[in-house]
Design an enzyme around this catalytic site. Structure first.
Site, short mmCIF file in Angstrom:
data_model
loop_
_atom_site.label_atom_id
_atom_site.label_comp_id
_atom_site.label_asym_id
_atom_site.label_seq_id
_atom_site.Cartn_x
_atom_site.Cartn_y
_atom_site.Cartn_z
N HIS A 216 0.79 -1.24 0.00
CA HIS A 216 0.00 0.00 0.00
C HIS A 216 0.82 1.28 0.00
O HIS A 216 0.26 2.37 -0.05
CB HIS A 216 -0.98 0.03 1.18
C1 UD1 Z 1 -2.28 5.69 5.35
C2 UD1 Z 1 -1.01 6.26 6.00
C3 UD1 Z 1 0.08 5.21 5.99
C4 UD1 Z 1 -0.39 3.92 6.64
C5 UD1 Z 1 -1.68 3.45 5.98
C6 UD1 Z 1 -2.21 2.26 6.72
C7 UD1 Z 1 -0.60 8.68 5.68
C8 UD1 Z 1 0.18 9.69 4.94
N1 UD1 Z 1 -0.51 7.41 5.23
O1 UD1 Z 1 -1.96 5.41 4.00
O2 UD1 Z 1 1.19 5.69 6.73
O3 UD1 Z 1 0.61 2.95 6.48
O4 UD1 Z 1 -2.65 4.51 6.03
O5 UD1 Z 1 -3.13 1.53 5.98
O6 UD1 Z 1 -1.28 9.02 6.62
N2 UD1 Z 1 -9.22 4.61 0.78
C9 UD1 Z 1 -10.46 4.06 0.67
N3 UD1 Z 1 -11.13 3.74 1.82
C10 UD1 Z 1 -10.63 3.95 3.05
C11 UD1 Z 1 -9.36 4.53 3.15
C12 UD1 Z 1 -8.66 4.86 2.00
O7 UD1 Z 1 -10.96 3.84 -0.42
O8 UD1 Z 1 -11.29 3.63 4.06
C13 UD1 Z 1 -8.46 4.90 -0.47
C14 UD1 Z 1 -8.72 6.28 -1.04
O9 UD1 Z 1 -8.72 6.16 -2.43
C15 UD1 Z 1 -7.50 7.09 -0.61
C16 UD1 Z 1 -6.41 6.03 -0.58
O10 UD1 Z 1 -7.06 4.83 -0.20
O11 UD1 Z 1 -7.21 8.13 -1.48
C17 UD1 Z 1 -5.29 6.35 0.39
O12 UD1 Z 1 -5.79 6.58 1.71
P1 UD1 Z 1 -4.97 7.49 2.74
O13 UD1 Z 1 -5.59 7.43 4.07
O14 UD1 Z 1 -4.72 8.85 2.16
O15 UD1 Z 1 -3.54 6.83 2.79
P2 UD1 Z 1 -3.13 5.31 2.91
O16 UD1 Z 1 -2.44 4.92 1.66
O17 UD1 Z 1 -4.26 4.50 3.39
N1 UDP Z 2 -4.03 -5.67 8.64
C1 UDP Z 2 -5.33 -6.19 8.68
N2 UDP Z 2 -5.90 -6.55 7.50
C2 UDP Z 2 -5.27 -6.43 6.30
C3 UDP Z 2 -3.94 -5.90 6.28
C4 UDP Z 2 -3.36 -5.51 7.47
O1 UDP Z 2 -5.93 -6.33 9.75
O2 UDP Z 2 -5.85 -6.78 5.26
C5 UDP Z 2 -3.39 -5.29 9.91
C6 UDP Z 2 -2.05 -5.93 10.13
O3 UDP Z 2 -2.20 -7.22 10.69
C7 UDP Z 2 -1.39 -4.94 11.07
C8 UDP Z 2 -1.93 -3.60 10.58
O4 UDP Z 2 -3.13 -3.90 9.87
O5 UDP Z 2 -1.82 -5.15 12.40
C9 UDP Z 2 -0.94 -2.94 9.68
O6 UDP Z 2 -1.55 -1.86 9.03
P1 UDP Z 2 -1.16 -1.38 7.57
O7 UDP Z 2 -0.41 -2.41 6.85
O8 UDP Z 2 -2.40 -0.85 6.94
O9 UDP Z 2 -0.25 -0.08 7.87
P2 UDP Z 2 1.23 0.16 8.37
O10 UDP Z 2 1.55 -0.75 9.50
O11 UDP Z 2 2.15 -0.01 7.19
O12 UDP Z 2 1.23 1.61 8.77
#
Ligand code: UD1
Ligand code: UDP
Length: 380
Positions: A216
């Protein structure tokens, strides 16, 4: 005394389970926790479902900021959090990790002179192209209590001028830095007894006959060559090694694949050795992690969980904040490079270290942190 806890993204909701549990178990009638959800993640499978699955108290507030450009998203959070801080007048604000919700909470609070507590402090990738790196640095330097899961985090803070041994009266100018272990390990240990078989059955997987993949990070999703290189290489490995590749898809990656790479997307859906599934629940994820042959990921949390379950991981990045696991040869940085990813299979079969040292504590980080918070709040 009252603290406001900020959550927003999936990993923060999961981390909040450990601290909320430790607060409940502390039996401190003097500590009230109010949860504020920024709404950064909003799909049920990225947010709502975790509250029930992990027994986390429901947020009192949800700002529903949802997705947008990072400036707009962070700005909306800052405004919303400030308003709530002025109304609730908490004694401290607690933030997790390194997302936009983290920096928004820290900035809103420090400017109102509300002490900031940062859990997962001190981690660095030393790559400022990562939005998370900026978020961590600003949050650490706005905080009064900094809890680092690892010694590497303590060393990073020390190098940035923090007096990590200071034990006087804490303030934003004289912060307290603590090495506490990792609250994600608390959760992995606490919930592991509840996970047995929940995903293997549901997704028709056989122990050690599949590998788990999560992707991601913007540097992988927002770059055609990298995303295709990673997924095509992993698909070939699944075919050649006669095992399944399981891909719980983050919405960011889902959007990119369906909108921009229709061919790659249909390859994934049509391959008999690939299983694309929606974002998994936490218990499903635990089950899939502990029974996998290996894990390939660019997630911070997932690479640690691989380590907790003594599984090898191929890290789909060129660096990691969790340096111990690579230095000890339990995980391999493979970036998006097909040669390195292929080499990872040999590495797992022949070269990796199969002993996993206890770098992340004893599963009692939450207890330690809550104890220190209670002690600190007595003085404010
Ligand atoms: C965010 C965090 C990242 C973390 C990740 C965990 C920042 C800068 N990034 O990244 O550090 O590792 O969360 O998962 O804060 N979207 C949906 N539904 C949702 C959420 C997101 O469709 O419920 C889609 C949207 O298209 C959005 C994209 O995902 O534009 C990115 O979401 P965003 O929260 O901006 O960043 P993440 O890539 O999720
Ligand atoms: N996780 C989850 N379902 C998924 C992918 C990740 O429950 O499909 C959990 C994972 O086990 C861990 C946390 O989400 O506890 C990690 O979050 P993510 O990978 O979104 O973000 P990051 O740790 O890179 O910020």
């Amino acid at each position: 005394k009252k603290i406001i806890t900020i959550v927003g993204a999936r990993p923060q909701i999961i981390k909040a389970a450990a601290i909320s549990r430790a607060i409940r178990n502390s039996f401190s009638s003097d500590l009230e926790e109010v949860i504020l959800h920024t709404g950064q993640h909003y799909d049920e499978k990225m947010s709502g479902d975790f509250f029930s699955e992990l027994e986390i108290p429901k947020p009192l507030y949800n700002l529903q900021v949802r997705s947008s450009l990072q400036g707009g998203q962070t700005g909306k959070m800052l405004e919303g959090i400030e308003e709530i801080l002025l109304k609730e007048k908490p004694d401290a604000l607690l933030v997790y990790g390194d997302t936009n919700s983290t920096i928004a909470g820290a900035l809103a609070a420090v400017k109102l002179h509300v002490p900031v507590i940062h859990i997962e402090a001190g981690l660095r990738s030393y790559k400022k192209f990562m939005p998370e790196e900026i978020n961590r640095i600003v949050t650490d330097h706005s905080s009064t209590l900094l809890f680092s899961p690892t010694q590497a985090g303590i060393d990073n803070l020390s190098n940035e001028g923090f007096d990590v041994n200071y034990r006087g009266e804490f303030s934003a100018d004289k912060p307290g830095v603590f090495h506490c272990g990792d609250i994600m390990l608390d959760n992995s240990l606490y919930f592991s007894s509840k996970t047995d078989g929940v995903a293997l059955e549901k997704f028709d997987l056989e122990k050690n006959k599949y590998f788990l993949v999560t992707i991601h990070r913007p540097q992988n999703t927002d770059n055609t060559e990298r995303l295709a290189s990673i997924l095509n290489t992993l698909m070939s490995i699944a075919d050649e090694e006669d095992c399944m590749m399981v891909l719980p898809l983050h919405p960011r990656t889902n959007k990119v694949l369906t909108e921009h790479y229709p061919e790659l997307w249909s390859d994934l859906l049509e391959s008999p050795s690939v299983r694309v599934i929606p974002p998994a629940s936490y218990l499903e994820m635990m089950d899939m992690e502990r029974n996998a042959w290996f894990i390939a990921t660019d997630s911070g949390g997932v690479q640690k969980e691989a380590y907790f379950f003594n599984k090898p991981s191929l890290i789909l990045r060129s660096e990691t904040e969790w340096v111990e696991i690579c230095n000890d040869n339990n995980a391999l940085l493979v970036d998006a490079d097909p040669d390195k990813i292929y080499n990872g299979v040999n590495w797992m079969k022949n070269e990796m270290n199969t002993t996993f040292a206890p770098y992340f504590g004893d599963g009692k980080a939450g207890e330690f942190i809550v104890g220190k918070i209670i002690e600190f709040l007595k003085g404010v």
